[in-house]
Scaffold this motif. Structure first.
Motif, PDB file in Angstrom:
ATOM      1  N   SER A 250       2.759  -3.935   8.263  1.00  0.00           N
ATOM      2  CA  SER A 250       2.128  -3.013   8.639  1.00  0.00           C
ATOM      3  C   SER A 250       0.596  -2.855   9.292  1.00  0.00           C
ATOM      4  O   SER A 250       0.181  -2.064   9.526  1.00  0.00           O
ATOM      5  CB  SER A 250       2.882  -1.598   7.396  1.00  0.00           C
ATOM      6  N   VAL A 251      -0.030  -3.659   8.190  1.00  0.00           N
ATOM      7  CA  VAL A 251      -1.824  -3.727   8.424  1.00  0.00           C
ATOM      8  C   VAL A 251      -1.708  -3.937   9.920  1.00  0.00           C
ATOM      9  O   VAL A 251      -2.897  -3.352  10.486  1.00  0.00           O
ATOM     10  CB  VAL A 251      -2.207  -4.537   7.023  1.00  0.00           C
ATOM     11  N   ASN A 252      -1.462  -5.429   9.996  1.00  0.00           N
ATOM     12  CA  ASN A 252      -1.161  -5.450  11.929  1.00  0.00           C
ATOM     13  C   ASN A 252      -1.018  -4.809  13.158  1.00  0.00           C
ATOM     14  O   ASN A 252      -1.276  -4.427  13.870  1.00  0.00           O
ATOM     15  CB  ASN A 252      -0.286  -6.931  11.888  1.00  0.00           C
ATOM     16  N   TRP A 253       0.100  -3.999  12.534  1.00  0.00           N
ATOM     17  CA  TRP A 253       1.380  -3.091  13.271  1.00  0.00           C
ATOM     18  C   TRP A 253       0.163  -1.783  13.745  1.00  0.00           C
ATOM     19  O   TRP A 253      -0.263  -1.898  15.256  1.00  0.00           O
ATOM     20  CB  TRP A 253       2.100  -2.511  13.015  1.00  0.00           C
ATOM     21  N   MET A 254      -0.965  -1.254  12.237  1.00  0.00           N
ATOM     22  CA  MET A 254      -1.577  -0.552  12.862  1.00  0.00           C
ATOM     23  C   MET A 254      -3.028  -0.745  13.439  1.00  0.00           C
ATOM     24  O   MET A 254      -3.701   0.144  14.415  1.00  0.00           O
ATOM     25  CB  MET A 254      -1.953   0.027  11.572  1.00  0.00           C
ATOM     26  N   GLN A 255      -3.304  -2.431  13.387  1.00  0.00           N
ATOM     27  CA  GLN A 255      -4.667  -2.556  14.102  1.00  0.00           C
ATOM     28  C   GLN A 255      -3.927  -2.749  15.065  1.00  0.00           C
ATOM     29  O   GLN A 255      -5.045  -2.144  16.203  1.00  0.00           O
ATOM     30  CB  GLN A 255      -4.988  -3.533  13.849  1.00  0.00           C
TER      31      GLN A 255
ATOM     32  N   TYR B  76       0.667  -1.016  -0.379  1.00  0.00           N
ATOM     33  CA  TYR B  76       0.042   0.365  -0.173  1.00  0.00           C
ATOM     34  C   TYR B  76       0.321   1.374   0.091  1.00  0.00           C
ATOM     35  O   TYR B  76       1.976   1.367   0.778  1.00  0.00           O
ATOM     36  CB  TYR B  76      -0.822   0.014   1.823  1.00  0.00           C
ATOM     37  N   THR B  77       0.556   2.312  -0.281  1.00  0.00           N
ATOM     38  CA  THR B  77       0.514   3.752  -0.674  1.00  0.00           C
ATOM     39  C   THR B  77       0.911   4.315   0.298  1.00  0.00           C
ATOM     40  O   THR B  77      -0.272   3.568   1.923  1.00  0.00           O
ATOM     41  CB  THR B  77       0.732   4.433  -1.966  1.00  0.00           C
ATOM     42  N   LEU B  78       1.202   5.431   1.305  1.00  0.00           N
ATOM     43  CA  LEU B  78       1.014   6.018   1.806  1.00  0.00           C
ATOM     44  C   LEU B  78      -0.332   6.685   2.042  1.00  0.00           C
ATOM     45  O   LEU B  78      -1.043   6.003   2.801  1.00  0.00           O
ATOM     46  CB  LEU B  78       1.946   7.107   2.497  1.00  0.00           C
TER      47      LEU B  78
ATOM     48  N   THR C 222      -7.713   8.402   8.527  1.00  0.00           N
ATOM     49  CA  THR C 222      -6.117   8.992   9.158  1.00  0.00           C
ATOM     50  C   THR C 222      -5.111  10.252   8.293  1.00  0.00           C
ATOM     51  O   THR C 222      -5.899   9.562   6.856  1.00  0.00           O
ATOM     52  CB  THR C 222      -5.945   8.299  10.208  1.00  0.00           C
ATOM     53  N   THR C 223      -4.559  10.638   8.664  1.00  0.00           N
ATOM     54  CA  THR C 223      -4.071  10.740   7.857  1.00  0.00           C
ATOM     55  C   THR C 223      -2.384  10.850   7.577  1.00  0.00           C
ATOM     56  O   THR C 223      -2.068   9.714   7.887  1.00  0.00           O
ATOM     57  CB  THR C 223      -3.718  12.812   8.222  1.00  0.00           C
ATOM     58  N   GLY C 224      -1.952  11.105   6.088  1.00  0.00           N
ATOM     59  CA  GLY C 224      -0.519  11.124   5.962  1.00  0.00           C
ATOM     60  C   GLY C 224       0.663  11.069   6.800  1.00  0.00           C
ATOM     61  O   GLY C 224       0.915  10.769   7.126  1.00  0.00           O
ATOM     62  N   HIS C 225       0.201  12.554   7.611  1.00  0.00           N
ATOM     63  CA  HIS C 225       0.853  12.567   8.379  1.00  0.00           C
ATOM     64  C   HIS C 225       1.165  12.159   9.676  1.00  0.00           C
ATOM     65  O   HIS C 225       2.494  11.620  10.329  1.00  0.00           O
ATOM     66  CB  HIS C 225       0.345  14.415   8.669  1.00  0.00           C
ATOM     67  N   THR C 226       0.001  11.540   9.960  1.00  0.00           N
ATOM     68  CA  THR C 226      -0.295  11.129  10.922  1.00  0.00           C
ATOM     69  C   THR C 226       0.805   9.550  10.722  1.00  0.00           C
ATOM     70  O   THR C 226       1.821   8.531  12.095  1.00  0.00           O
ATOM     71  CB  THR C 226      -1.376  10.059  11.931  1.00  0.00           C
ATOM     72  N   ILE C 227       0.555   9.239   9.450  1.00  0.00           N
ATOM     73  CA  ILE C 227       1.025   7.363   9.506  1.00  0.00           C
ATOM     74  C   ILE C 227       3.299   8.261   8.823  1.00  0.00           C
ATOM     75  O   ILE C 227       3.320   7.041   9.937  1.00  0.00           O
ATOM     76  CB  ILE C 227       1.166   7.088   8.375  1.00  0.00           C
TER      77      ILE C 227
END
Length: 142
Positions: free
Chosen positions: A44-49, A3-5, A14-19
């Motif tokens: 990354s998806v797992n971590w973000m969840q 996935y892109t940012l 959420t925002t790109g800034h937060t990511i």
């Protein structure tokens, strides 16, 4: 899948800034493409969840980072117990938030019934704070 940012931010509302912030502080893993742009994978998806779950419980970024750092250490009983303590604390916070939400919903249910009584003409309108005084002020619910 990669996935892109922008895609990743949209996926998590959420925002790109937060990511970018999460990746910059080492909280959220990402890779870089040939143009040195951040790209995100299923890890990354797992971590973000996990980040969003802990954040939803009221965990601070520092607390989430502590948990993530423990996850990245070699597996041991000590790190497992440390992560467990954090999860117990966050569960307690989550249940507190549930109780607060229930109390708020009950308060709002009372307000809806009160407005319905006013709108049906059963009681006078006493909802405007501009007209309250010390004797007629509604009871505070916390």
């Amino acid at each position: 899948m990669v996935y892109t940012l922008r895609q990743f931010a949209e996926m998590f509302h959420t925002t790109g800034h937060t990511i970018r912030y999460y990746t910059d502080i080492g909280l959220l893993p990402c890779e870089r493409d040939a143009g040195n742009r951040r790209v995100f994978n299923e890890e990354s998806v797992n971590w973000m969840q996990g980040i969003l779950c802990l954040k939803g419980c009221g965990a601070s970024i520092e607390g989430i980072k502590e948990y993530a750092d423990l996850c990245r250490l070699p597996e041991s009983e000590d790190t497992l117990r440390a992560r467990y303590r954090i999860i117990l604390q966050q569960r307690e916070q989550a249940y507190r938030k549930v109780e607060e939400a229930k109390a708020t919903a009950a308060y709002m249910d009372d307000k809806v019934r009160h407005y319905e009584a006013i709108l049906s003409g059963r009681i006078p309108d006493d909802t405007n704070p501009e007209h309250w005084n010390a004797d007629a002020r509604p009871e505070r619910h916390a």
